[in-house]
Design an enzyme around this catalytic site. Structure first.
Site, PDB file in Angstrom:
ATOM      1  N   SER A  75       0.826  -1.207   0.000  1.00 30.65           N
ATOM      2  CA  SER A  75       0.000   0.000   0.000  1.00 30.65           C
ATOM      3  C   SER A  75       0.859   1.256   0.000  1.00 30.65           C
ATOM      4  O   SER A  75       2.011   1.253   0.441  1.00 30.65           O
ATOM      5  CB  SER A  75      -0.913   0.012   1.235  1.00 30.65           C
ATOM      6  OG  SER A  75      -1.679  -1.160   1.286  1.00 30.65           O
TER       7      SER A  75
HETATM    8  N1  SAH Z   1      -0.915  -3.995   3.616  1.00 30.51           N
HETATM    9  C1  SAH Z   1      -0.455  -4.867   2.593  1.00 30.51           C
HETATM   10  C2  SAH Z   1      -1.429  -4.804   1.455  1.00 30.51           C
HETATM   11  C3  SAH Z   1      -1.301  -5.885   0.493  1.00 30.51           C
HETATM   12  S1  SAH Z   1      -2.502  -5.846  -0.807  1.00 30.51           S
HETATM   13  C4  SAH Z   1       0.923  -4.423   2.164  1.00 30.51           C
HETATM   14  O1  SAH Z   1       1.230  -3.253   2.337  1.00 30.51           O
HETATM   15  O2  SAH Z   1       1.689  -5.227   1.624  1.00 30.51           O
HETATM   16  C5  SAH Z   1      -3.828  -6.754  -0.113  1.00 30.51           C
HETATM   17  C6  SAH Z   1      -3.530  -8.154   0.319  1.00 30.51           C
HETATM   18  O3  SAH Z   1      -4.768  -8.758   0.685  1.00 30.51           O
HETATM   19  C7  SAH Z   1      -2.943  -9.038  -0.768  1.00 30.51           C
HETATM   20  O4  SAH Z   1      -1.736  -9.580  -0.301  1.00 30.51           O
HETATM   21  C8  SAH Z   1      -3.994 -10.107  -0.981  1.00 30.51           C
HETATM   22  O5  SAH Z   1      -3.445 -11.379  -1.298  1.00 30.51           O
HETATM   23  C9  SAH Z   1      -4.704 -10.126   0.347  1.00 30.51           C
HETATM   24  N2  SAH Z   1      -6.056 -10.675   0.328  1.00 30.51           N
HETATM   25  C10 SAH Z   1      -7.012 -10.536  -0.634  1.00 30.51           C
HETATM   26  N3  SAH Z   1      -8.123 -11.200  -0.288  1.00 30.51           N
HETATM   27  C11 SAH Z   1      -7.864 -11.770   0.920  1.00 30.51           C
HETATM   28  C12 SAH Z   1      -8.623 -12.594   1.791  1.00 30.51           C
HETATM   29  N4  SAH Z   1      -9.866 -12.960   1.486  1.00 30.51           N
HETATM   30  N5  SAH Z   1      -8.054 -12.983   2.960  1.00 30.51           N
HETATM   31  C13 SAH Z   1      -6.783 -12.623   3.287  1.00 30.51           C
HETATM   32  N6  SAH Z   1      -6.017 -11.847   2.496  1.00 30.51           N
HETATM   33  C14 SAH Z   1      -6.543 -11.426   1.337  1.00 30.51           C
END
Ligand code: SAH
Length: 224
Positions: A75
């Site tokens: 993010s």
């Molecule tokens: N805060 C994280 C954001 C990653 S993007 C960072 O800064 O790296 C969002 C993440 O949510 C992704 O890694 C994706 O795989 C995860 N995600 C999507 N759907 C999900 C679910 N149902 N349960 C758990 N994680 C999920």
């Protein structure tokens, strides 16, 4: 890549990136509205370059989201700061984080509370984040591989919930795993019609408030 990444984590100290570079990012985040000193201090102290692929590390201290593989992104620092300060408008000891990704948001949350439970559905991202935070000596996080939008019944209730993937609405499963007085911060909507939402659980139900328009990756079903 995996092994060399770990070696890099061990070898690299904070001093690897100049204080000036990290300060510039924090100044930008503050100017955009993240004013909570504790949040800014934690973000200043974190080596964001370790959370992304080495090929992109020259952009690690820009205020932008970046790819972390598997179609996912780390993010934007401003959004991480905004969500964190919104979640910690009061002390919230036990936090559920949905969407660990590379673990950067997790590493911002961890020093500001007693315990974080962080769920990721993509196994390789889950493992990589778990190993990195271990190397960074962050120990108050339980990492889980699974569907975060189901919550984590055996570790509930939570004082706060933060999600980094967008859902059409706030799942009822999460609301029941929140303490009274607890707060959810998450994006809702679809496509490019997304808004960051605060939902406070009160004795009369959920009190929702929109913060601002955002752009997150979609919630994924099942396990990856
Ligand atoms: N805060 C994280 C954001 C990653 S993007 C960072 O800064 O790296 C969002 C993440 O949510 C992704 O890694 C994706 O795989 C995860 N995600 C999507 N759907 C999900 C679910 N149902 N349960 C758990 N994680 C999920």
């Amino acid at each position: 890549m995996y092994q060399s990444q770990r070696d890099r984590n061990r070898a690299a100290g904070i001093g690897m990136t100049s204080e000036r570079t990290r300060r510039r990012l924090i100044d930008q985040v503050r100017e955009m509205g993240v004013t909570d000193r504790r949040v800014l201090d934690v973000m200043f102290s974190l080596p964001r370059h370790l959370f992304i692929d080495e090929a992109l590390s020259n952009r690690a201290y820009d205020n932008i989201s970046l790819p972390i593989g598997y179609g996912q992104t780390i993010s934007q620092p401003y959004i991480v700061g905004l969500m964190t300060q919104t979640l910690f408008n009061q002390a919230r000891p036990k936090i559920l984080e949905i969407g660990t990704g590379c673990g950067y948001q997790t590493a911002v949350l961890a020093p500001l509370c007693e315990e974080v439970i962080s769920i990721e559905r993509i196994l390789k991202l889950h493992r990589r984040a778990r190993d990195l935070l271990y190397d960074l000596r962050i120990r108050n996080v339980k990492f889980r591989h699974g569907d975060g939008f189901m919550g984590m019944v055996d570790l509930a209730p939570f004082d706060g919930i933060l999600a980094a993937a967008v859902s059409e609405d706030i799942p009822e499963e999460l609301v029941v795993q929140l303490v009274d007085g607890g707060r959810i911060v998450m994006p809702v909507g679809r496509g490019d019609q997304q808004v960051l939402l605060i939902a406070d659980k009160t004795s009369t139900g959920l009190k929702k408030k929109e913060i601002e328009a955002v752009r997150f990756v979609p919630r994924l079903a099942g396990l990856g």
